[in-house]
Design a protein around this motif. Structure first.
Motif, PDB file in Angstrom:
ATOM      1  N   TRP A 129     -10.002 -50.509  27.918  1.00 28.39           N
ATOM      2  CA  TRP A 129     -10.514 -51.329  26.819  1.00 28.39           C
ATOM      3  C   TRP A 129     -11.499 -50.528  25.965  1.00 28.39           C
ATOM      4  N   TYR A 130     -11.442 -50.770  24.664  1.00 35.69           N
ATOM      5  CA  TYR A 130     -12.559 -50.365  23.803  1.00 35.69           C
ATOM      6  C   TYR A 130     -13.272 -51.651  23.432  1.00 35.69           C
ATOM      7  N   GLY A 131     -14.418 -51.904  23.994  1.00 33.30           N
ATOM      8  CA  GLY A 131     -15.096 -53.173  23.750  1.00 33.30           C
ATOM      9  C   GLY A 131     -14.189 -54.315  24.155  1.00 33.30           C
ATOM     10  N   GLU A 132     -13.847 -55.175  23.195  1.00 31.86           N
ATOM     11  CA  GLU A 132     -13.007 -56.330  23.492  1.00 31.86           C
ATOM     12  C   GLU A 132     -11.517 -55.993  23.464  1.00 31.86           C
ATOM     13  N   SER A 133     -11.175 -54.907  22.743  1.00 31.53           N
ATOM     14  CA  SER A 133      -9.730 -54.681  22.575  1.00 31.53           C
ATOM     15  C   SER A 133      -9.117 -53.958  23.768  1.00 31.53           C
ATOM     16  N   HIS A 134      -8.101 -54.603  24.285  1.00 35.15           N
ATOM     17  CA  HIS A 134      -7.370 -54.124  25.456  1.00 35.15           C
ATOM     18  C   HIS A 134      -6.317 -53.127  24.961  1.00 35.15           C
ATOM     19  N   ILE A 135      -6.456 -51.847  25.301  1.00 35.20           N
ATOM     20  CA  ILE A 135      -5.596 -50.822  24.702  1.00 35.20           C
ATOM     21  C   ILE A 135      -4.491 -50.361  25.660  1.00 35.20           C
ATOM     22  N   LEU A 136      -4.846 -50.060  26.897  1.00 29.27           N
ATOM     23  CA  LEU A 136      -3.827 -49.634  27.864  1.00 29.27           C
ATOM     24  C   LEU A 136      -3.510 -50.805  28.793  1.00 29.27           C
ATOM     25  N   GLY A 196       4.764 -40.454  21.787  1.00 27.75           N
ATOM     26  CA  GLY A 196       4.618 -41.839  21.335  1.00 27.75           C
ATOM     27  C   GLY A 196       4.099 -41.876  19.918  1.00 27.75           C
ATOM     28  N   ARG A 197       4.361 -43.007  19.273  1.00 28.14           N
ATOM     29  CA  ARG A 197       3.923 -43.151  17.881  1.00 28.14           C
ATOM     30  C   ARG A 197       2.406 -43.195  17.778  1.00 28.14           C
ATOM     31  N   ASN A 198       1.941 -43.135  16.537  1.00 31.77           N
ATOM     32  CA  ASN A 198       0.510 -43.320  16.274  1.00 31.77           C
ATOM     33  C   ASN A 198       0.022 -44.622  16.888  1.00 31.77           C
ATOM     34  N   GLY A 199      -1.067 -44.548  17.595  1.00 31.76           N
ATOM     35  CA  GLY A 199      -1.666 -45.769  18.130  1.00 31.76           C
ATOM     36  C   GLY A 199      -1.037 -46.262  19.417  1.00 31.76           C
ATOM     37  N   ALA A 200      -0.125 -45.472  20.004  1.00 36.24           N
ATOM     38  CA  ALA A 200       0.548 -45.925  21.227  1.00 36.24           C
ATOM     39  C   ALA A 200      -0.400 -45.919  22.429  1.00 36.24           C
ATOM     40  N   GLY A 201      -1.454 -45.123  22.343  1.00 34.73           N
ATOM     41  CA  GLY A 201      -2.403 -45.076  23.456  1.00 34.73           C
ATOM     42  C   GLY A 201      -2.436 -43.748  24.183  1.00 34.73           C
ATOM     43  N   LYS A 202      -1.918 -42.703  23.565  1.00 32.13           N
ATOM     44  CA  LYS A 202      -1.869 -41.384  24.233  1.00 32.13           C
ATOM     45  C   LYS A 202      -3.281 -40.819  24.418  1.00 32.13           C
ATOM     46  N   THR A 203      -4.046 -40.808  23.316  1.00 30.03           N
ATOM     47  CA  THR A 203      -5.412 -40.295  23.404  1.00 30.03           C
ATOM     48  C   THR A 203      -6.237 -41.134  24.372  1.00 30.03           C
ATOM     49  N   THR A 204      -6.035 -42.453  24.293  1.00 30.09           N
ATOM     50  CA  THR A 204      -6.789 -43.335  25.183  1.00 30.09           C
ATOM     51  C   THR A 204      -6.453 -43.036  26.644  1.00 30.09           C
ATOM     52  N   THR A 205      -5.198 -42.681  26.914  1.00 26.78           N
ATOM     53  CA  THR A 205      -4.825 -42.333  28.285  1.00 26.78           C
ATOM     54  C   THR A 205      -5.598 -41.105  28.754  1.00 26.78           C
ATOM     55  N   PRO A 207     -10.066 -32.133  23.177  1.00 22.39           N
ATOM     56  CA  PRO A 207      -9.866 -33.367  22.425  1.00 22.39           C
ATOM     57  C   PRO A 207      -9.066 -33.163  21.134  1.00 22.39           C
ATOM     58  N   GLU A 208      -8.514 -34.267  20.659  1.00 20.03           N
ATOM     59  CA  GLU A 208      -7.683 -34.239  19.457  1.00 20.03           C
ATOM     60  C   GLU A 208      -8.465 -33.699  18.254  1.00 20.03           C
ATOM     61  N   GLU A 209      -9.750 -34.092  18.151  1.00 21.77           N
ATOM     62  CA  GLU A 209     -10.551 -33.643  17.000  1.00 21.77           C
ATOM     63  C   GLU A 209     -11.195 -32.280  17.280  1.00 21.77           C
ATOM     64  N   GLU A 267       1.619 -34.945  22.401  1.00 18.56           N
ATOM     65  CA  GLU A 267       2.212 -34.368  21.192  1.00 18.56           C
ATOM     66  C   GLU A 267       2.892 -35.406  20.313  1.00 18.56           C
ATOM     67  N   GLN A 268       2.808 -35.205  19.022  1.00 17.56           N
ATOM     68  CA  GLN A 268       3.650 -35.931  18.073  1.00 17.56           C
ATOM     69  C   GLN A 268       4.818 -35.035  17.691  1.00 17.56           C
ATOM     70  N   ASN A 269       4.554 -33.727  17.776  1.00 22.16           N
ATOM     71  CA  ASN A 269       5.529 -32.725  17.379  1.00 22.16           C
ATOM     72  C   ASN A 269       6.517 -32.522  18.519  1.00 22.16           C
ATOM     73  N   ASP A 301      -4.867 -32.580  23.795  1.00 19.18           N
ATOM     74  CA  ASP A 301      -4.489 -33.673  22.896  1.00 19.18           C
ATOM     75  C   ASP A 301      -4.062 -33.121  21.534  1.00 19.18           C
ATOM     76  N   GLU A 302      -2.773 -33.158  21.267  1.00 20.31           N
ATOM     77  CA  GLU A 302      -2.178 -32.694  20.016  1.00 20.31           C
ATOM     78  C   GLU A 302      -2.741 -31.353  19.534  1.00 20.31           C
ATOM     79  N   PRO A 303      -2.543 -30.309  20.331  1.00 19.07           N
ATOM     80  CA  PRO A 303      -3.117 -29.010  19.949  1.00 19.07           C
ATOM     81  C   PRO A 303      -2.481 -28.401  18.703  1.00 19.07           C
TER      82      PRO A 303
HETATM   83  N1  LIG Z   1     -12.929 -46.171  19.597  1.00 16.22           N
HETATM   84  C1  LIG Z   1     -12.006 -47.122  19.439  1.00 16.22           C
HETATM   85  N2  LIG Z   1     -12.374 -48.423  19.304  1.00 16.22           N
HETATM   86  C2  LIG Z   1     -11.449 -49.386  19.160  1.00 16.22           C
HETATM   87  N3  LIG Z   1     -10.127 -49.165  19.129  1.00 16.22           N
HETATM   88  C3  LIG Z   1      -9.692 -47.908  19.259  1.00 16.22           C
HETATM   89  C4  LIG Z   1     -10.614 -46.812  19.413  1.00 16.22           C
HETATM   90  N4  LIG Z   1      -9.887 -45.675  19.515  1.00 16.22           N
HETATM   91  C5  LIG Z   1      -8.605 -46.035  19.419  1.00 16.22           C
HETATM   92  N5  LIG Z   1      -8.472 -47.369  19.269  1.00 16.22           N
HETATM   93  C6  LIG Z   1      -7.207 -48.124  19.159  1.00 16.22           C
HETATM   94  O1  LIG Z   1      -6.495 -47.922  20.344  1.00 16.22           O
HETATM   95  C7  LIG Z   1      -5.107 -47.781  20.096  1.00 16.22           C
HETATM   96  C8  LIG Z   1      -4.602 -46.524  20.748  1.00 16.22           C
HETATM   97  O2  LIG Z   1      -5.238 -45.430  20.138  1.00 16.22           O
HETATM   98  P1  LIG Z   1      -5.000 -43.942  20.606  1.00 16.22           P
HETATM   99  O3  LIG Z   1      -5.977 -43.101  19.883  1.00 16.22           O
HETATM  100  O4  LIG Z   1      -5.002 -43.873  22.076  1.00 16.22           O
HETATM  101  O5  LIG Z   1      -3.548 -43.674  20.057  1.00 16.22           O
HETATM  102  P2  LIG Z   1      -2.714 -42.336  20.052  1.00 16.22           P
HETATM  103  O6  LIG Z   1      -1.451 -42.629  20.766  1.00 16.22           O
HETATM  104  O7  LIG Z   1      -3.503 -41.198  20.534  1.00 16.22           O
HETATM  105  O8  LIG Z   1      -2.403 -42.190  18.507  1.00 16.22           O
HETATM  106  P3  LIG Z   1      -2.356 -40.876  17.579  1.00 16.22           P
HETATM  107  O9  LIG Z   1      -1.004 -40.298  17.738  1.00 16.22           O
HETATM  108  O10 LIG Z   1      -2.555 -41.424  16.203  1.00 16.22           O
HETATM  109  O11 LIG Z   1      -3.446 -39.969  18.004  1.00 16.22           O
HETATM  110  C9  LIG Z   1      -4.946 -47.814  18.586  1.00 16.22           C
HETATM  111  O12 LIG Z   1      -4.501 -49.097  18.216  1.00 16.22           O
HETATM  112  C10 LIG Z   1      -6.327 -47.560  18.067  1.00 16.22           C
HETATM  113  O13 LIG Z   1      -6.527 -48.264  16.856  1.00 16.22           O
END
Ligand SMILES: Nc1ncnc2c1ncn2[C@@H]1O[C@H](COP(=O)(O)OP(=O)(O)OP(=O)(O)O)[C@@H](O)[C@H]1O
Ligand SMILES: [Mg+2]
Lengths: 238, 295
Positions: free
Chosen positions: A17-24, A41-50, A89-91, A195-197, A163-165
């Motif tokens: 979770w990030y705060g209230e939002s359940h991500i994984l 996975g697509r943008n926002g799929a949760g790869k970075t969060t994993t 990290p990705e950044e 990776e996205q690539n 993360d996405e080198p």
């Molecule tokens: N710090 C945060 N606070 C709240 N929500 C977040 C935060 N970081 C990411 N999210 C949300 O969590 C979800 C997953 O994000 P994540 O960064 O894990 O995706 P990703 O698969 O790495 O995407 P990308 O390919 O764009 O890097 C997205 O919907 C994103 O908006």
């Protein structure tokens, strides 16, 4: 296919979770020693969060992350790093207030078996030339990425989370990073690559997991790649 | 005896020296504040009280254990710094995720409590503290008299300031601190125990304040409110120099001490306000401070 080896990293029902939002919503996958495994996975799929959940730097997480026979859920990120995992990290996370050398030497050595500075400079000759540079963030994007990877190779960590080198980098630099990943694999590092690539990933990975909406929805080996092209297109939209 | 701009040299150099002395304290105290702010993101309003505690602990060591000035220079920063560690562990670490304002309120309240307790036990008339024997007396330079203790304060304070700067800007330990200031999450994910680093940083900043307190004890009276008066000026110094800049804190501290001293010579009426006037002007022109980086 039944695997009789012990996974180096085993992720089970990982929720975050990030705060209230359940991500994984229950991520499951294994990585065996010496493998290069890619999360797609697509943008926002949760790869970075994993990756961040494995590293212990998201707000709240549940489930199980077993590494080297230790449970990491509930441990703080410094303990997780000291267990032998290093994160790029990705950044990229290059520090503006540190010069290039200080950036490179920042992550402490957690155990023996890391690369020497000489070995790192063999992989990334540009870094050696830029060592005297005043500010880490003054480097080009490619050089910053090399610095971000280079600095975690010294630590002796056995599992690298990348993360996405290749994001936003020129083809020659992507090639150099691909070569580096193969070299590292040959030296026995285990690598979890986000990776996205997909074309890049297919040159280095042993296995793929596809993520969607915070879950792993598909798994296949490099040998199944041709058969899975359809599925891939569906999930990734490439 | 000669004159400069119609001012007797004795008066001019006398005030310059006083300015440098005050500047030494401004620099030491604003350096501690800058170190603490950089790492904890907290404006440490307890700083003045911790400076006062330094002077009192020195007085106490002399009175009850016969331990003199030189012992105090070593022992007091450790003792008072340790109280800082306790404060950080008990209170401050709970506030990092909240707004700046909460840290400010907590440390301000703490300062009032500490000063109140000391005033309750020691009154507010002040206690004398002996100058160390070896630093009494002074040099007659012809154009002015130079007391040894004051020279020592300036030199020692400058040494401490520059050493601190060197450690933070030029060593591995300092690189860890700078990195943790910039991105604590990532630094911790490299295996560095950032919370412990934060605790020790606060302890160090508090120790600097206490050290300044020991150095002040022989010059000013040891008095529960000695920090309360001084710290207001020091905050102005920090605002002028820019929060979080190490060299900025040092240079601004010494410079403003001198500016204040010179104002006493040339325009005495303004000497108490000149720093605040400069602060107002700097805030209008460069809100981040002279050495501050805009976030
Ligand atoms: N710090 C945060 N606070 C709240 N929500 C977040 C935060 N970081 C990411 N999210 C949300 O969590 C979800 C997953 O994000 P994540 O960064 O894990 O995706 P990703 O698969 O790495 O995407 P990308 O390919 O764009 O890097 C997205 O919907 C994103 O908006
Ligand atoms: Mg991502």
């Amino acid at each position: 296919m039944l695997d009789t080896r012990m996974p180096l990293l085993s992720v089970n029902d990982l929720q975050a979770w990030y705060g209230e939002s359940h991500i994984l919503h229950g991520v499951n996958f294994d990585i065996f020693p010496g493998e290069v495994v890619t999360l797609l996975g697509r943008n926002g799929a949760g790869k970075t969060t994993t990756l961040k959940s494995i590293m212990g730097i998201v707000g709240q997480r549940t489930g199980s992350v077993r590494f080297d026979n230790q449970e990491l859920i509930g441990k703080t990120s410094d303990k997780i790093a000291r267990a032998g995992i290093a994160f790029c990290p990705e950044e990229r996370g290059i520090f503006a207030s540190l010069n290039v050398e200080e950036n490179l030497l920042l992550p402490p050595q957690i155990r023996s078996g890391g690369l020497s500075l000489e070995q790192i400079f063999t992989l990334f000759p540009n870094l050696k030339e830029r060592l005297g540079s005043s500010q880490g963030t003054k480097l080009s994007g490619g050089e910053q990425q090399m610095l971000a990877i280079g600095r975690i190779l010294r630590t002796g960590a056995r599992l690298l989370l990348l993360d996405e080198p290749t994001e936003g980098l020129a083809p020659v630099i992507i090639q150099q990073i691909g070569k580096t990943i193969k070299t590292l694999k040959a030296q026995g590092f285990t690598i979890l690559l986000v990776e996205q690539n997909f074309r890049f990933a297919s040159t280095v990975a042993d296995r793929y997991y596809i993520m969607e909406h915070g879950k792993v929805v598909e798994r296949f080996e490099n040998s199944e790649l041709d058969a899975k092209t359809e599925t891939l297109h569906e999930y990734l939209g490439v | 005896m000669f004159e400069i701009f119609g001012i007797p040299s004795q008066a001019l150099f006398g005030q310059l020296l006083l300015g440098l002395i005050n500047g030494s304290f401004y620099a030491l105290l604003s350096l501690g504040l800058a170190v603490i702010f950089g790492m904890l993101n907290i404006i440490n309003f307890t700083h003045g009280a911790q400076y006062m505690m330094g002077a009192f602990v020195a007085w106490f060591l002399l009175q009850h254990f016969g331990l003199g000035y030189w012992w105090s220079l070593v022992i007091v920063p450790i003792v008072v710094g340790f109280t800082g560690v306790v404060v950080e562990r008990l209170f401050l670490q709970r506030l990092y995720k909240l707004d700046h304002l909460y840290g400010l309120l907590l440390t301000f309240g703490l300062a009032l409590i500490i000063q109140g307790v000391f005033r309750n036990y020691f009154g507010s008339s002040g206690l004398p503290y002996q100058m160390p024997q070896s630093l009494t007396g002074g040099q007659n330079l012809g154009f002015m008299f130079l007391p040894n203790y004051r020279v020592w304060v300036i030199v020692f304070s400058l040494t401490i300031c520059l050493t601190t700067w060197f450690v933070i800007e030029r060593t591995r330990l300092g690189a860890n601190l700078r990195a943790a200031t910039e991105n604590p999450t990532l630094v911790r994910a490299f295996g560095i125990n950032v919370p412990r680093m934060i605790t020790l940083t606060y302890g160090f900043g508090v120790g600097l304040a206490a050290l300044a307190g020991v150095m002040a004890a022989p010059i000013y009276n040891v008095n529960p409110l000695m920090g309360a008066d001084l710290i207001i000026v020091v905050f102005a110094v920090v605002v002028i120099g820019g929060m979080g800049s190490i060299m900025g804190a040092i240079v601004t501290g010494f410079t403003l001490g001198i500016v204040e001293g010179l104002t006493k010579v040339f325009f005495p009426e303004a000497s108490n306000t000149v720093i605040f006037v400069i602060m107002a002007i700097v805030l209008l022109i460069r809100p981040a401070g002279l050495f501050g980086r805009t976030a």
